[in-house]
Scaffold this active site. Structure first.
Site, PDB file in Angstrom:
ATOM      1  N   GLY A  62      41.891 138.353  -5.565  1.00 15.60           N
ATOM      2  CA  GLY A  62      42.616 137.256  -6.214  1.00 15.60           C
ATOM      3  C   GLY A  62      42.199 137.048  -7.661  1.00 15.60           C
ATOM      4  O   GLY A  62      42.343 135.945  -8.208  1.00 15.60           O
ATOM      5  N   ALA A  80      45.104 135.767 -10.099  1.00  9.64           N
ATOM      6  CA  ALA A  80      45.439 134.346  -9.932  1.00  9.64           C
ATOM      7  C   ALA A  80      44.290 133.470 -10.437  1.00  9.64           C
ATOM      8  O   ALA A  80      44.517 132.448 -11.091  1.00  9.64           O
ATOM      9  CB  ALA A  80      45.735 134.044  -8.468  1.00  9.64           C
ATOM     10  N   ASP A 115      47.785 133.499  -3.226  1.00 11.24           N
ATOM     11  CA  ASP A 115      46.639 133.702  -4.130  1.00 11.24           C
ATOM     12  C   ASP A 115      46.404 132.490  -5.029  1.00 11.24           C
ATOM     13  O   ASP A 115      45.280 131.986  -5.151  1.00 11.24           O
ATOM     14  CB  ASP A 115      46.845 134.951  -5.000  1.00 11.24           C
ATOM     15  CG  ASP A 115      46.660 136.229  -4.209  1.00 11.24           C
ATOM     16  OD1 ASP A 115      46.716 136.165  -2.964  1.00 11.24           O
ATOM     17  OD2 ASP A 115      46.452 137.292  -4.821  1.00 11.24           O
TER      18      ASP A 115
END
Ligand code: MEV
Length: 323
Positions: A112, A115, A157
């Protein structure tokens, strides 16, 4: 309308975004199946100060897998533009900024990182320009920015990166509100994430699934239904604290991900290695084709022993406790 410069904070503004781990349901979530994922305590931090030359300038000092930062430079620039168009509406030529990215999230595919980077920057921008963005707005920035990396992100995310904690999530394919439930755990989870060191593009992995799904609709429908059932069962077992069952479901989830073509021989190797070293279950996590895998352990000691085995073979690991 020109921006009122007197509103600017004259000191440094900071923001953070958590990394994430998907325990169940990646890829299937893009098509409306549920997923279970969690923010992890490792995060990306953005430090923002007024710039000298026009524009939004980024110095990227995040710890990262080889080639990761370079591979995503263009996506990162695009992510800033997308967040600005959707939420901030600022003119960085008039009010230039310099952003330094750091933090303790080891950036590689599957954790992730994109994000987290968007969310961290959005928080810093909000503070600096006194935009007073709500948590929902910040998460929206994460979603919009992540489009530069993932094409059509499901929203899991940015949700984990903004809110943290363990989350049951289902994307509303009709465009209404997504389902987002904070989950209760019967027992905390000792997990290990291991990076293959291979940098991949989530967008490509998602596109590959879309292509194959079109080609083999019946087979894929069955696999997708099975994935949904695994998540629902996992939700119950996590609440009961039945970690043996949770581990078995992670293994079953990995098999489905192999079948839809998003695993990689290194991911399969690490899945085997962690299982041989005490994991109750393990699977790839995130977009796949490289990136990270995740393993669940019965306790911290077993987790630590497996972490040492992986590190001795040269792999980067993240140890995390969820709950
Ligand atoms: C990426 O972290 C997870 C995927 O399911 C894509 C998405 O949900 O947007 C592969």
């Amino acid at each position: 309308m020109p921006y009122d410069h007197s509103l600017l904070s004259d000191i440094m503004a900071t923001g953070h975004g958590f990394g994430k781990v998907i325990l169940f349901g990646e890829h299937f979530v893009v098509y409306g199946k549920p997923t279970i994922a969690s923010g992890i305590s490792k995060k990306t931090v953005a430090v923002l100060k007024p710039g000298i030359s026009p524009g939004f300038h980024i110095t990227d000092n995040r710890p990262a897998a080889e080639g990761y930062i370079a591979k995503y430079v263009k996506s990162q620039t695009r992510s800033v533009r997308l967040m600005n168009e959707a939420v901030w509406h600022l003119n960085f030529d008039e009010t230039p900024v310099e952003v330094e990215l750091g933090g303790d999230l080891y950036c590689a595919s599957g954790v992730g990182a994109s994000a987290a980077c968007c969310v961290a920057m959005a928080r810093a921008v909000s503070e600096h320009f006194k935009l007073n963005l709500s948590e929902e707005d910040i998460s929206l920035c994460g979603l919009e920015g992540d489009k530069a990396y993932a094409g059509t992100p499901s929203g899991i995310d940015n949700t984990c990166s903004t809110y943290g904690g363990l989350i049951y999530f289902r994307k509303n394919l009709k465009g209404g509100d997504n389902t987002m439930e904070r989950m209760k755990l019967g027992r905390p989870l000792d997990i290990l994430m291991v990076s293959t060191g291979i940098t991949t593009r989530t967008e490509e992995a998602v596109a590959g699934v879309r292509e194959r799904k079109k080609k083999f609709p019946d087979e894929y429908e069955k696999l997708f239904d099975m994935a949904g059932e695994i998540v629902e069962r996992a939700k119950e077992m996590l609440a009961e604290g039945n970690l043996t069952e949770v581990g078995g479901l992670m293994n079953a989830n990995h098999e489905l991900l192999q079948k839809i073509g998003v695993s990689h021989e290194k991911l399969d190797y690490l899945v085997g290695l962690t299982r041989r070293n005490g994991a109750l279950g393990s699977k790839m996590t995130g977009g796949g084709l490289g990136g990270y895998m995740v393993a669940l352990f019965p306790d911290e000691n077993t987790c630590e022993n497996a972490a040492k085995v992986c590190e001795a073979e040269g792999y980067k690991v993240i140890r995390a406790r969820i709950g």
